[in-house]
Design a protein around this motif. Structure first.
Motif, PDB file in Angstrom:
ATOM      1  N   MET A 188       5.005  48.987  18.717  1.00  7.70           N
ATOM      2  CA  MET A 188       3.622  48.483  18.770  1.00  7.70           C
ATOM      3  C   MET A 188       3.287  47.738  17.480  1.00  7.70           C
ATOM      4  SD  MET A 188       1.366  51.587  20.382  1.00  7.70           S
ATOM      5  CE  MET A 188       1.555  52.672  18.958  1.00  7.70           C
ATOM      6  N   THR A 189       2.082  47.202  17.472  1.00  3.51           N
ATOM      7  CA  THR A 189       1.482  46.677  16.255  1.00  3.51           C
ATOM      8  C   THR A 189       0.002  46.467  16.556  1.00  3.51           C
ATOM      9  OG1 THR A 189       1.613  44.988  14.522  1.00  3.51           O
ATOM     10  CG2 THR A 189       2.023  44.248  16.769  1.00  3.51           C
ATOM     11  N   VAL A 190      -0.727  45.889  15.614  1.00  2.78           N
ATOM     12  CA  VAL A 190      -2.154  45.653  15.838  1.00  2.78           C
ATOM     13  C   VAL A 190      -2.337  44.548  16.859  1.00  2.78           C
ATOM     14  CG1 VAL A 190      -2.830  46.484  13.562  1.00  2.78           C
ATOM     15  CG2 VAL A 190      -2.248  44.078  13.873  1.00  2.78           C
ATOM     16  N   ALA A 191      -3.500  44.533  17.503  1.00  5.51           N
ATOM     17  CA  ALA A 191      -3.752  43.604  18.609  1.00  5.51           C
ATOM     18  C   ALA A 191      -3.632  42.147  18.186  1.00  5.51           C
ATOM     19  CB  ALA A 191      -5.134  43.875  19.203  1.00  5.51           C
ATOM     20  N   SER A 192      -4.082  41.830  16.987  1.00  5.22           N
ATOM     21  CA  SER A 192      -4.030  40.427  16.539  1.00  5.22           C
ATOM     22  C   SER A 192      -2.592  39.950  16.405  1.00  5.22           C
ATOM     23  CB  SER A 192      -4.768  40.270  15.202  1.00  5.22           C
ATOM     24  OG  SER A 192      -4.199  41.114  14.209  1.00  5.22           O
ATOM     25  N   ALA A 193      -1.698  40.836  15.969  1.00  2.00           N
ATOM     26  CA  ALA A 193      -0.280  40.462  15.851  1.00  2.00           C
ATOM     27  C   ALA A 193       0.356  40.285  17.223  1.00  2.00           C
ATOM     28  CB  ALA A 193       0.468  41.517  15.047  1.00  2.00           C
ATOM     29  N   ILE A 194      -0.031  41.119  18.181  1.00  2.00           N
ATOM     30  CA  ILE A 194       0.464  40.964  19.555  1.00  2.00           C
ATOM     31  C   ILE A 194       0.050  39.600  20.104  1.00  2.00           C
ATOM     32  CG2 ILE A 194       0.203  41.786  21.926  1.00  2.00           C
ATOM     33  CD1 ILE A 194       1.926  43.680  20.476  1.00  2.00           C
ATOM     34  N   ALA A 195      -1.212  39.244  19.882  1.00  2.00           N
ATOM     35  CA  ALA A 195      -1.722  37.980  20.409  1.00  2.00           C
ATOM     36  C   ALA A 195      -1.001  36.783  19.802  1.00  2.00           C
ATOM     37  CB  ALA A 195      -3.226  37.879  20.143  1.00  2.00           C
ATOM     38  N   ALA A 196      -0.565  36.915  18.548  1.00  2.00           N
ATOM     39  CA  ALA A 196       0.102  35.795  17.876  1.00  2.00           C
ATOM     40  C   ALA A 196       1.592  35.737  18.159  1.00  2.00           C
ATOM     41  CB  ALA A 196      -0.133  35.903  16.367  1.00  2.00           C
ATOM     42  N   ARG A 197       2.134  36.740  18.788  1.00  2.00           N
ATOM     43  CA  ARG A 197       3.581  36.863  18.974  1.00  2.00           C
ATOM     44  C   ARG A 197       4.057  35.931  20.092  1.00  2.00           C
ATOM     45  NH1 ARG A 197       7.761  40.029  20.782  1.00  2.00           N
ATOM     46  NH2 ARG A 197       8.966  41.168  19.214  1.00  2.00           N
ATOM     47  N   ASP A 198       5.045  35.079  19.800  1.00  2.00           N
ATOM     48  CA  ASP A 198       5.562  34.164  20.820  1.00  2.00           C
ATOM     49  C   ASP A 198       6.778  34.722  21.546  1.00  2.00           C
ATOM     50  OD1 ASP A 198       7.621  33.927  18.980  1.00  2.00           O
ATOM     51  OD2 ASP A 198       7.257  31.811  18.517  1.00  2.00           O
ATOM     52  N   GLY A 199       7.288  35.850  21.085  1.00  2.00           N
ATOM     53  CA  GLY A 199       8.399  36.497  21.766  1.00  2.00           C
ATOM     54  C   GLY A 199       9.764  35.992  21.366  1.00  2.00           C
ATOM     55  N   GLU A 200       9.848  35.098  20.399  1.00  2.00           N
ATOM     56  CA  GLU A 200      11.140  34.542  20.026  1.00  2.00           C
ATOM     57  C   GLU A 200      11.892  35.357  18.983  1.00  2.00           C
ATOM     58  OE1 GLU A 200      12.721  31.962  21.586  1.00  2.00           O
ATOM     59  OE2 GLU A 200      11.065  32.364  22.947  1.00  2.00           O
ATOM     60  N   ASN A 201      11.274  36.428  18.520  1.00  2.00           N
ATOM     61  CA  ASN A 201      11.970  37.373  17.638  1.00  2.00           C
ATOM     62  C   ASN A 201      11.917  38.742  18.309  1.00  2.00           C
ATOM     63  OD1 ASN A 201      12.952  39.114  15.726  1.00  2.00           O
ATOM     64  ND2 ASN A 201      11.597  38.442  14.080  1.00  2.00           N
ATOM     65  N   PRO A 202      12.987  39.166  18.964  1.00  2.00           N
ATOM     66  CA  PRO A 202      12.941  40.403  19.756  1.00  2.00           C
ATOM     67  C   PRO A 202      12.903  41.676  18.927  1.00  2.00           C
ATOM     68  CG  PRO A 202      15.172  39.534  19.724  1.00  2.00           C
ATOM     69  CD  PRO A 202      14.309  38.502  19.046  1.00  2.00           C
ATOM     70  N   THR A 203      13.084  41.582  17.627  1.00  2.00           N
ATOM     71  CA  THR A 203      13.041  42.788  16.799  1.00  2.00           C
ATOM     72  C   THR A 203      11.765  42.881  15.966  1.00  2.00           C
ATOM     73  OG1 THR A 203      14.239  41.730  14.978  1.00  2.00           O
ATOM     74  CG2 THR A 203      15.553  42.858  16.653  1.00  2.00           C
ATOM     75  N   ALA A 204      10.879  41.890  16.069  1.00  2.00           N
ATOM     76  CA  ALA A 204       9.621  41.942  15.330  1.00  2.00           C
ATOM     77  C   ALA A 204       8.732  43.035  15.917  1.00  2.00           C
ATOM     78  CB  ALA A 204       8.911  40.591  15.388  1.00  2.00           C
ATOM     79  N   ALA A 205       7.860  43.580  15.083  1.00  2.00           N
ATOM     80  CA  ALA A 205       6.964  44.640  15.545  1.00  2.00           C
ATOM     81  C   ALA A 205       6.168  44.172  16.757  1.00  2.00           C
ATOM     82  CB  ALA A 205       6.016  45.035  14.417  1.00  2.00           C
ATOM     83  N   GLY A 206       6.030  45.063  17.710  1.00  2.00           N
ATOM     84  CA  GLY A 206       5.254  44.743  18.904  1.00  2.00           C
ATOM     85  C   GLY A 206       6.061  44.194  20.053  1.00  2.00           C
ATOM     86  N   HIS A 207       7.370  44.469  20.077  1.00  2.00           N
ATOM     87  CA  HIS A 207       8.201  43.882  21.137  1.00  2.00           C
ATOM     88  C   HIS A 207       7.878  44.442  22.522  1.00  2.00           C
ATOM     89  CE1 HIS A 207      10.775  47.477  21.371  1.00  2.00           C
ATOM     90  NE2 HIS A 207      10.845  47.467  20.051  1.00  2.00           N
ATOM     91  N   THR A 208       7.084  45.527  22.600  1.00  2.00           N
ATOM     92  CA  THR A 208       6.654  46.034  23.905  1.00  2.00           C
ATOM     93  C   THR A 208       5.452  45.262  24.458  1.00  2.00           C
ATOM     94  OG1 THR A 208       5.177  47.606  22.845  1.00  2.00           O
ATOM     95  CG2 THR A 208       7.404  48.393  23.371  1.00  2.00           C
ATOM     96  N   ARG A 209       4.811  44.464  23.612  1.00  2.00           N
ATOM     97  CA  ARG A 209       3.540  43.810  23.938  1.00  2.00           C
ATOM     98  C   ARG A 209       2.452  44.839  24.253  1.00  2.00           C
ATOM     99  NH1 ARG A 209       3.280  38.782  23.390  1.00  2.00           N
ATOM    100  NH2 ARG A 209       1.200  38.673  24.321  1.00  2.00           N
ATOM    101  N   VAL A 210       2.557  45.988  23.643  1.00  2.00           N
ATOM    102  CA  VAL A 210       1.525  47.024  23.748  1.00  2.00           C
ATOM    103  C   VAL A 210       0.929  47.199  22.354  1.00  2.00           C
ATOM    104  CG1 VAL A 210       1.030  49.440  24.250  1.00  2.00           C
ATOM    105  CG2 VAL A 210       2.726  48.204  25.626  1.00  2.00           C
ATOM    106  N   SER A 211      -0.365  46.966  22.229  1.00  2.00           N
ATOM    107  CA  SER A 211      -0.994  47.122  20.919  1.00  2.00           C
ATOM    108  C   SER A 211      -1.328  48.586  20.674  1.00  2.00           C
ATOM    109  CB  SER A 211      -2.275  46.277  20.835  1.00  2.00           C
ATOM    110  OG  SER A 211      -3.267  46.792  21.702  1.00  2.00           O
ATOM    111  N   ILE A 212      -1.588  48.922  19.419  1.00  2.00           N
ATOM    112  CA  ILE A 212      -1.907  50.295  19.042  1.00  2.00           C
ATOM    113  C   ILE A 212      -3.148  50.776  19.785  1.00  2.00           C
ATOM    114  CG2 ILE A 212      -2.623  51.788  17.128  1.00  2.00           C
ATOM    115  CD1 ILE A 212      -0.957  49.950  15.283  1.00  2.00           C
ATOM    116  N   ASP A 213      -4.191  49.965  19.796  1.00  2.00           N
ATOM    117  CA  ASP A 213      -5.415  50.412  20.461  1.00  2.00           C
ATOM    118  C   ASP A 213      -5.246  50.453  21.976  1.00  2.00           C
ATOM    119  OD1 ASP A 213      -5.289  47.624  20.542  1.00  2.00           O
ATOM    120  OD2 ASP A 213      -7.455  47.375  20.511  1.00  2.00           O
ATOM    121  N   HIS A 214      -4.427  49.542  22.539  1.00  2.00           N
ATOM    122  CA  HIS A 214      -4.285  49.571  23.999  1.00  2.00           C
ATOM    123  C   HIS A 214      -3.553  50.823  24.470  1.00  2.00           C
ATOM    124  CE1 HIS A 214      -4.065  48.405  28.118  1.00  2.00           C
ATOM    125  NE2 HIS A 214      -2.757  48.553  28.102  1.00  2.00           N
TER     126      HIS A 214
END
Length: 616
Positions: A188-214
């Motif tokens: 996971m990661t914070v929602a803003s980082a999820i929103a900015a993530r383009d998915g081209e780095n599969p090991t970056a935080a938030g690879h589940t596309r699930v934010s902490i608050d969600h």
């Protein structure tokens, strides 16, 4: 809010449900027995436009003739408000959609409203949990045993987890529910980082596309729908601090604190400062520090006051029973000192964040040792837990490094062990198994776990077992026996792998099998770009798309895919033949009912199987 042109459900059917609810529940204390009776009678209504979830039924805390119940329709998930027309309109859900005003059976007029209630309707979920029924909120675990289930696809697996925990509660009279859990700065990661993530780095935080608050709200949503009022733990796992320089560490700590703020509603926090361990202070390291180097490091990383306290506390005082020499104490302090001081800082920040919450202000604290490259000894565990407790930051749970590998079985023979320990900093393990345990790795594991569990209990703590997915029944039984049932057992990847199993088993020309194949191809493409570091090389060593036998620790499967395929769910389906390049996660959330039911059945059976072996 303007009413939709098409209502989400038929008004006459909603009226029939309301009439049944009032007939069964009005004027009586609302109990699970009434909910169960209601569930059996809803079927007779032959409702066509929605499915009512009777376990979710709740009474308005102010207006006793008003009820709420979760329902599913083809258009989505809703919360129905059923009220007599004489009741005041809802102040809790002011934007509810009017379904109708009706007089079922010619009796008193009833008003039915619908509130959007998907896992993404966070405001409605929070209002319901905090204002209507706080029993749905998570709570600290304390010394209670638990199976901590990491839900990388919460809408898919969370309902299965609550179903499993309900069965376990009924059959074993044990509440093992710790069903909201993911790494806060990895999966996971914070929602803003999820929103900015383009998915081209599969090991970056938030690879589940699930934010902490969600994940937190998805847990509340699933608990409400399942009628789980017995309490469960919500864990923000592995707040990871990393960095090679003071500046990098400071930046990482700032990011971790941002994540802690997002996790304010959670009731358990696992910190991971293991990257701050100085492994050369450990004599098991291939190139350990000399005693003189340890002395120098001891003076370098600790203040004079800290040095004095450590020597008094551990070379004498509480450490006497361990029989540690001054040099041994200094080695432990150099190995763990920076990590422990960071844990103190993070504990204090969690405390600050929790004090600002309306719900649980208490929390479970779990400082991770399991990510160390060395096996945890009883002396190390004692040092770590005593340091924190004596300085006012007690660990409720503590995870040692037991030598578990993620999603892999543990060796049961000497031959398996020799291969298993290759390239690991565990020089003592194989000789100990051979000398003291007649070549039986599981006997050695059980003895080691027993010693560590005893240390944890000295501090009123619970041993937390990480990387629990993929372990065979014999391993679970040894752990359950060695901890005497006081344990926290964590799983994560296996639930997701069972989802992938179901996709891979579909006909080759089916939509869902082809989606699975494109995920595999995307994973291999990332490996070709070295996205997974040294483990990228494993992609070329096994061309199979088989994930292994789930009942045997998946040791016979493609281990590259077992470990890394899940990381691509947060990437886009760039090769989709219809041009739909949405994230794989979005497509998996649209799983059809039959496949969804099969995944949930496997997830639920797995957790029940874990419980049957851990608490046999």
């Amino acid at each position: 809010m303007e009413p939709p042109l098409t209502l989400p459900l038929k008004a006459s059917e909603a009226a029939s449900l309301a009439e049944l609810v009032f007939r069964q529940a009005e004027g009586k204390p609302l109990t699970d027995e009434i909910r169960g009776r209601l569930a059996g009678r809803i079927h007779a209504l032959e409702i066509q436009t929605f499915v009512a979830l009777a376990p979710s039924l709740e009474q308005d805390p102010i207006h006793p003739s008003t009820y709420y119940i979760a329902v599913d329709t083809p258009s989505g998930h809703w919360l129905l408000r059923l009220a007599h027309a004489s009741s005041p309109s809802s102040g809790l859900f002011p934007n509810a959609i009017l379904i109708g005003r009706m007089r079922p059976g010619g009796e008193r007029e009833i008003v039915v409203n619908a509130i959007p209630f998907s896992s993404y309707d966070h405001d409605s979920i929070r209002t319901f949990a905090e204002k209507v029924q706080p029993a749905f909120l998570p709570r600290p675990q304390g010394a209670q045993p638990a199976i901590a289930a990491g839900n990388r696809h919460p809408e898919i697996s969370l309902p299965a987890m609550f179903q499993a925990f309900r069965t376990i509660l009924k059959t074993r009279s044990m509440n093992l529910a710790s069903t909201v859990q993911l790494s806060a700065t990895r999966e996971m990661t914070v929602a803003s980082a999820i929103a900015a993530r383009d998915g081209e780095n599969p090991t970056a935080a938030g690879h589940t596309r699930v934010s902490i608050d969600h994940l937190y709200y998805a847990g509340l949503w699933a608990a409400i729908r399942a009628g789980w009022r017995e309490g469960y733990n919500a864990e923000a796992d592995h707040f990871i601090v990393t960095g090679d320089t003071p500046e990098q560490v400071a930046k990482s700590v700032a990011m971790v604190k941002e994540a802690i703020e997002a996790a304010g509603g959670y009731t358990k926090f696992t910190t991971d400062t293991s990257r701050m361990f100085d492994l050369r202070a450990d004599e098991r390291h291939p190139k350990p520090y000399s005693d003189a180097e340890v002395d120098a490091k001891f003076g370098e990383i600790l203040t004079a006051e800290e040095q004095s306290w450590i020597l008094a506390e551990f070379a004498g005082g509480a450490g006497v029973e361990l029989g540690l020499s001054v040099t041994a104490v200094k080695r432990l302090a150099v190995k763990f000192g920076q990590s422990l001081k960071l844990n103190e800082e993070l504990y204090d920040y969690i405390l600050l964040v929790k004090q600002g919450r309306d719900s649980w202000k208490h929390f479970d604290f779990e400082p991770s040792i399991d990510e160390a490259e060395t096996l945890t000894t009883p002396g190390e565990l004692f040092f770590y837990m005593h340091w924190l407790k004596s300085r006012g930051r007690p660990a409720t749970l503590v995870p040692p490094n037991l030598g578990f590998k993620k999603r892999q079985a543990y060796p049961e023979t000497t031959e398996q062990l020799e291969k298993y320990v290759h390239h690991k900093m565990w020089p003592e393990l194989a000789p100990r198994v051979a000398k003291d345990f007649d070549g039986k790795p599981l006997e050695e594991l059980g003895a080691r776990v027993s010693a560590l569990a005893e240390i944890a209990r000295k501090f009123n703590g619970t041993l937390s077992i990480h990387s629990g997915s993929g372990k065979q029944a014999a391993v679970l039984q040894h752990i359950g026996k060695s901890t005497r049932g006081r344990l926290n057992y964590k799983i994560s990847g296996e639930l997701q792998l069972q989802l992938f199993d179901v996709l891979s088993e579909q006909p080759a020309d089916s939509k869902w099998r082809q989606l699975f194949d494109r995920m595999v191809e995307r994973c291999n493409a990332f490996a070709a770009k070295n996205a997974f570091g040294e483990e990228s090389e494993l992609a070329g060593q096994d061309a199979r798309r088989y994930l292994g036998d789930a009942d045997a620790g998946r040791v016979d499967g493609n281990l590259f895919l077992v470990f890394w395929l899940g990381n691509v769910v947060g990437s886009r389906d760039t090769a989709s033949p219809d041009g739909d390049t949405r994230f794989f996660k979005e497509k998996l959330d649209e799983l059809p009912g039959d496949l969804l039911a099969e995944v949930r059945a496997r997830n639920s059976r797995y957790v029940q199987w874990l419980a049957s072996n851990l608490f046999s």
